[in-house]
Design an enzyme around this catalytic site. Structure first.
Site, PDB file in Angstrom:
ATOM      1  N   LYS A  24       0.835  -1.205   0.000  1.00  0.00           N
ATOM      2  CA  LYS A  24       0.000   0.000   0.000  1.00  0.00           C
ATOM      3  C   LYS A  24       0.875   1.263   0.000  1.00  0.00           C
ATOM      4  O   LYS A  24       0.666   2.171  -0.804  1.00  0.00           O
ATOM      5  CB  LYS A  24      -0.920   0.011   1.241  1.00  0.00           C
ATOM      6  CG  LYS A  24      -1.797  -1.227   1.382  1.00  0.00           C
ATOM      7  CD  LYS A  24      -2.666  -1.173   2.632  1.00  0.00           C
ATOM      8  CE  LYS A  24      -1.922  -1.165   3.948  1.00  0.00           C
ATOM      9  NZ  LYS A  24      -1.220  -2.411   4.276  1.00  0.00           N
TER      10      LYS A  24
ATOM     11  N   ARG B 152      -9.773   0.663   8.778  1.00  0.00           N
ATOM     12  CA  ARG B 152      -9.337  -0.676   9.172  1.00  0.00           C
ATOM     13  C   ARG B 152     -10.385  -1.414   9.982  1.00  0.00           C
ATOM     14  O   ARG B 152     -10.154  -2.568  10.362  1.00  0.00           O
ATOM     15  CB  ARG B 152      -8.094  -0.544  10.053  1.00  0.00           C
ATOM     16  CG  ARG B 152      -6.780  -0.753   9.345  1.00  0.00           C
ATOM     17  CD  ARG B 152      -5.685  -0.457  10.350  1.00  0.00           C
ATOM     18  NE  ARG B 152      -4.503  -1.218  10.148  1.00  0.00           N
ATOM     19  CZ  ARG B 152      -3.405  -0.726   9.566  1.00  0.00           C
ATOM     20  NH1 ARG B 152      -3.379   0.493   9.090  1.00  0.00           N
ATOM     21  NH2 ARG B 152      -2.346  -1.476   9.466  1.00  0.00           N
TER      22      ARG B 152
ATOM     23  N   ARG C   2      12.198  -4.937   5.089  1.00  0.00           N
ATOM     24  CA  ARG C   2      11.943  -3.542   4.711  1.00  0.00           C
ATOM     25  C   ARG C   2      12.791  -2.569   5.539  1.00  0.00           C
ATOM     26  O   ARG C   2      12.981  -2.743   6.730  1.00  0.00           O
ATOM     27  CB  ARG C   2      10.458  -3.268   4.964  1.00  0.00           C
ATOM     28  CG  ARG C   2      10.065  -1.815   4.867  1.00  0.00           C
ATOM     29  CD  ARG C   2       8.585  -1.649   4.901  1.00  0.00           C
ATOM     30  NE  ARG C   2       7.959  -2.105   6.121  1.00  0.00           N
ATOM     31  CZ  ARG C   2       6.655  -2.051   6.335  1.00  0.00           C
ATOM     32  NH1 ARG C   2       5.845  -1.611   5.407  1.00  0.00           N
ATOM     33  NH2 ARG C   2       6.155  -2.458   7.472  1.00  0.00           N
TER      34      ARG C   2
ATOM     35  N   ARG D 109      11.385  -0.247  11.109  1.00  0.00           N
ATOM     36  CA  ARG D 109      10.279  -0.018  12.057  1.00  0.00           C
ATOM     37  C   ARG D 109      10.341  -1.023  13.198  1.00  0.00           C
ATOM     38  O   ARG D 109      10.610  -2.207  12.961  1.00  0.00           O
ATOM     39  CB  ARG D 109       8.934  -0.152  11.317  1.00  0.00           C
ATOM     40  CG  ARG D 109       8.547   1.112  10.602  1.00  0.00           C
ATOM     41  CD  ARG D 109       7.346   0.966   9.709  1.00  0.00           C
ATOM     42  NE  ARG D 109       6.239   0.177  10.209  1.00  0.00           N
ATOM     43  CZ  ARG D 109       5.111  -0.029   9.540  1.00  0.00           C
ATOM     44  NH1 ARG D 109       4.952   0.513   8.343  1.00  0.00           N
ATOM     45  NH2 ARG D 109       4.147  -0.756  10.042  1.00  0.00           N
TER      46      ARG D 109
ATOM     47  N   ARG E  75      -0.330  -8.406  13.408  1.00  0.00           N
ATOM     48  CA  ARG E  75      -0.921  -7.417  12.492  1.00  0.00           C
ATOM     49  C   ARG E  75      -1.768  -8.118  11.426  1.00  0.00           C
ATOM     50  O   ARG E  75      -2.839  -7.635  11.045  1.00  0.00           O
ATOM     51  CB  ARG E  75       0.191  -6.576  11.841  1.00  0.00           C
ATOM     52  CG  ARG E  75       0.745  -5.534  12.802  1.00  0.00           C
ATOM     53  CD  ARG E  75       2.144  -5.053  12.449  1.00  0.00           C
ATOM     54  NE  ARG E  75       2.279  -4.480  11.136  1.00  0.00           N
ATOM     55  CZ  ARG E  75       3.451  -4.268  10.529  1.00  0.00           C
ATOM     56  NH1 ARG E  75       4.578  -4.582  11.132  1.00  0.00           N
ATOM     57  NH2 ARG E  75       3.497  -3.729   9.333  1.00  0.00           N
TER      58      ARG E  75
HETATM   59  P1  AP5 Z   1       4.871  -1.576   1.823  1.00  0.00           P
HETATM   60  O1  AP5 Z   1       4.451  -0.797   0.630  1.00  0.00           O
HETATM   61  O2  AP5 Z   1       5.672  -0.852   2.848  1.00  0.00           O
HETATM   62  O3  AP5 Z   1       3.628  -2.326   2.466  1.00  0.00           O
HETATM   63  P2  AP5 Z   1       2.328  -1.762   3.197  1.00  0.00           P
HETATM   64  O4  AP5 Z   1       1.154  -2.450   2.592  1.00  0.00           O
HETATM   65  O5  AP5 Z   1       2.327  -0.256   3.193  1.00  0.00           O
HETATM   66  O6  AP5 Z   1       2.580  -2.371   4.615  1.00  0.00           O
HETATM   67  P3  AP5 Z   1       2.665  -1.740   6.076  1.00  0.00           P
HETATM   68  O7  AP5 Z   1       3.439  -2.720   6.902  1.00  0.00           O
HETATM   69  O8  AP5 Z   1       3.169  -0.344   6.075  1.00  0.00           O
HETATM   70  O9  AP5 Z   1       1.183  -1.780   6.447  1.00  0.00           O
HETATM   71  P4  AP5 Z   1       0.584  -1.884   7.804  1.00  0.00           P
HETATM   72  O10 AP5 Z   1      -0.822  -1.810   7.402  1.00  0.00           O
HETATM   73  O11 AP5 Z   1       0.929  -3.035   8.657  1.00  0.00           O
HETATM   74  O12 AP5 Z   1       1.257  -0.670   8.595  1.00  0.00           O
HETATM   75  P5  AP5 Z   1       0.736   0.786   8.968  1.00  0.00           P
HETATM   76  O13 AP5 Z   1       1.880   1.702   8.950  1.00  0.00           O
HETATM   77  O14 AP5 Z   1      -0.485   1.136   8.202  1.00  0.00           O
HETATM   78  O15 AP5 Z   1       5.693  -2.851   1.314  1.00  0.00           O
HETATM   79  C1  AP5 Z   1       6.354  -3.724   2.224  1.00  0.00           C
HETATM   80  C2  AP5 Z   1       7.714  -4.130   1.648  1.00  0.00           C
HETATM   81  O16 AP5 Z   1       7.508  -4.932   0.496  1.00  0.00           O
HETATM   82  C3  AP5 Z   1       8.579  -2.937   1.195  1.00  0.00           C
HETATM   83  O17 AP5 Z   1       9.914  -3.186   1.543  1.00  0.00           O
HETATM   84  C4  AP5 Z   1       8.410  -2.902  -0.324  1.00  0.00           C
HETATM   85  O18 AP5 Z   1       9.589  -2.442  -0.980  1.00  0.00           O
HETATM   86  C5  AP5 Z   1       8.134  -4.358  -0.652  1.00  0.00           C
HETATM   87  N1  AP5 Z   1       7.168  -4.475  -1.751  1.00  0.00           N
HETATM   88  C6  AP5 Z   1       6.052  -3.728  -1.954  1.00  0.00           C
HETATM   89  N2  AP5 Z   1       5.391  -4.134  -3.048  1.00  0.00           N
HETATM   90  C7  AP5 Z   1       6.114  -5.186  -3.546  1.00  0.00           C
HETATM   91  C8  AP5 Z   1       5.948  -6.054  -4.680  1.00  0.00           C
HETATM   92  N3  AP5 Z   1       4.908  -5.905  -5.519  1.00  0.00           N
HETATM   93  N4  AP5 Z   1       6.880  -7.027  -4.869  1.00  0.00           N
HETATM   94  C9  AP5 Z   1       7.942  -7.166  -4.025  1.00  0.00           C
HETATM   95  N5  AP5 Z   1       8.145  -6.367  -2.946  1.00  0.00           N
HETATM   96  C10 AP5 Z   1       7.242  -5.396  -2.712  1.00  0.00           C
HETATM   97  O19 AP5 Z   1       0.246   0.552  10.488  1.00  0.00           O
HETATM   98  C11 AP5 Z   1       1.162   0.302  11.533  1.00  0.00           C
HETATM   99  C12 AP5 Z   1       0.409   0.240  12.855  1.00  0.00           C
HETATM  100  O20 AP5 Z   1      -0.222   1.516  13.124  1.00  0.00           O
HETATM  101  C13 AP5 Z   1      -0.747  -0.766  12.917  1.00  0.00           C
HETATM  102  O21 AP5 Z   1      -0.288  -2.063  13.259  1.00  0.00           O
HETATM  103  C14 AP5 Z   1      -1.645  -0.139  14.005  1.00  0.00           C
HETATM  104  O22 AP5 Z   1      -1.132  -0.372  15.299  1.00  0.00           O
HETATM  105  C15 AP5 Z   1      -1.510   1.360  13.713  1.00  0.00           C
HETATM  106  N6  AP5 Z   1      -2.542   1.844  12.771  1.00  0.00           N
HETATM  107  C16 AP5 Z   1      -2.306   2.397  11.533  1.00  0.00           C
HETATM  108  N7  AP5 Z   1      -3.457   2.735  10.942  1.00  0.00           N
HETATM  109  C17 AP5 Z   1      -4.449   2.380  11.803  1.00  0.00           C
HETATM  110  C18 AP5 Z   1      -5.871   2.457  11.748  1.00  0.00           C
HETATM  111  N8  AP5 Z   1      -6.514   2.957  10.655  1.00  0.00           N
HETATM  112  N9  AP5 Z   1      -6.586   2.010  12.795  1.00  0.00           N
HETATM  113  C19 AP5 Z   1      -5.967   1.516  13.906  1.00  0.00           C
HETATM  114  N10 AP5 Z   1      -4.627   1.406  14.025  1.00  0.00           N
HETATM  115  C20 AP5 Z   1      -3.876   1.839  12.972  1.00  0.00           C
END
Ligand code: AP5
Length: 221
Positions: A15, A90, A129, A163, A174
Site C-alpha cells: 500500500k 481498518r 523492509r 520499524r 498485524r
Molecule cells: P509496503 O508498501 O511498505 O507495504 P504496506 O502495505 O504499506 O505495509 P505496512 O506494513 O506499512 O502496512 P501496515 O498496514 O501493517 O502498517 P501501517 O503503517 O499502516 O511494502 C512492504 C515491503 O515490500 C517494502 O519493503 C516494499 O519495498 C516491498 N514491496 C512492496 N510491493 C512489492 C511487490 N509488488 N513485490 C515485491 N516487494 C514489494 O500501520 C502500523 C500500525 O499503526 C498498525 O499495526 C496499528 O497499530 C496502527 N494503525 C495504523 N493505521 C491504523 C488504523 N486505521 N486504525 C488503527 N490502528 C492503525
C-alpha cells in the site's frame, strides 16, 4: 477531478509503496494513518504516547484517534486535492466514519483498490523492509535496494532505519488483526460496486501499471 481512493490490503501488501508512486506521478496525497501515528510517537504527543504500546504489539489504535487524524489532515489539504487512504479504514466503525468525514467535506469515495497477496510472502517483505532516515524513501533488502549500496537514491543520505513493529511476531499479530477486523469491511464497498482487485504479488512496476489503468478509467469515464 478530485479522486478519493482507498488502497486496501494486509501488512506488507504494498500500500505504502504504491501510494508513494501515485504521489510522485499524479500529485495525489497519501494519507497513511500508520505514518501519522509514527510521527505522533516521534513527537511525543499525547496521541503518540497512547498509541506507541498498541502499535508495538501490532494491535489497532482506537477508531476515534485515527478518524480524528484523517479529518484534521483533510481539513489541512482543502477540497481540491486527490487523496489515497493507506491503512485507513481498518474497521467497520472507521469505514462509517470515513463516509461521514468525506460527506462533511463535499467528497465521496471513488474507488477501493484491494491488493491481493499471499500471506506467507508478507513476513519476508516486511522483515526485509527499511527506509531512509532522512527522506523516508522505502527500500527492501532484496526487492528494492538503493542503486548505490548504503546511499539513498532520493536524498543521498547514508542513514537508514527499520520499524520497531517489523519483526515476525508482531507481523503475525498485524495479519491476524487484518483478517479479523479489516477484511470484513470489503463487502461494504463491494456492495457499492467500487472495488477493483489487483495482483499484489506481481512486480512493483506491474502493480503500479494496473493501478494506473484503474485511475485513468476513473478520470476519463
Ligand atoms: P509496503 O508498501 O511498505 O507495504 P504496506 O502495505 O504499506 O505495509 P505496512 O506494513 O506499512 O502496512 P501496515 O498496514 O501493517 O502498517 P501501517 O503503517 O499502516 O511494502 C512492504 C515491503 O515490500 C517494502 O519493503 C516494499 O519495498 C516491498 N514491496 C512492496 N510491493 C512489492 C511487490 N509488488 N513485490 C515485491 N516487494 C514489494 O500501520 C502500523 C500500525 O499503526 C498498525 O499495526 C496499528 O497499530 C496502527 N494503525 C495504523 N493505521 C491504523 C488504523 N486505521 N486504525 C488503527 N490502528 C492503525
Amino acid at each position: 477531478m478530485t479522486l478519493n481512493i482507498i488502497l486496501l490490503g494486509p501488512p506488507g501488501a504494498g500500500k505504502g509503496t504504491q501510494a508513494s508512486r501515485l504521489e510522485d506521478e499524479h500529485g495525489m496525497i497519501q494519507l497513511s494513518t500508520g505514518d501519522m501515528l509514527r510521527a505522533a510517537v516521534k513527537a511525543g504527543t499525547p496521541t503518540g504516547k497512547q498509541a506507541k504500546a498498541v502499535m508495538d504489539a501490532g494491535e489497532l489504535v482506537s477508531d476515534e484517534i485515527v478518524s480524528g487524524l484523517i479529518g484534521e489532515r483533510l481539513d489541512e489539504l482543502g477540497p481540491d486535492v486527490s487523496v489515497i487512504f493507506d491503512g485507513y479504514p481498518r474497521t467497520g466503525a472507521q469505514a462509517e466514519s470515513l463516509d461521514e468525514i468525506l460527506a462533511a467535506r463535499g467528497r465521496k469515495l471513488d474507488h477501493v483498490i484491494e491488493l491481493l497477496v499471499q500471506e506467507d510472502a508478507l513476513v519476508d517483505r516486511i522483515t526485509g523492509r527499511f527506509s531512509c532516515a532522512q527522506c523516508g524513501e522505502g527500500y527492501h533488502d532484496r526487492y528494492k535496494q538503493p542503486k548505490v549500496a548504503g546511499t539513498c537514491d532520493v536524498c543521498g543520505s547514508h542513514e537508514f532505519k527499520r520499524r520497531p513493529d517489523d519483526n515476525e511476531e508482531t507481523v503475525r499479530t498485524r495479519m491476524a488483526e487484518y483478517r479479523a477486523k479489516t477484511a470484513p469491511i470489503l463487502p461494504i464497498y463491494e456492495a457499492r460496486g467500487i472495488v477493483t482487485h489487483v495482483d499484489g504479488m506481481a512486480d512493483i512496476d506491474v502493480v503500479n501499471d494496473a493501478i494506473e489503468t484503474i485511475l485513468s478509467a476513473a478520470t476519463t469515464g
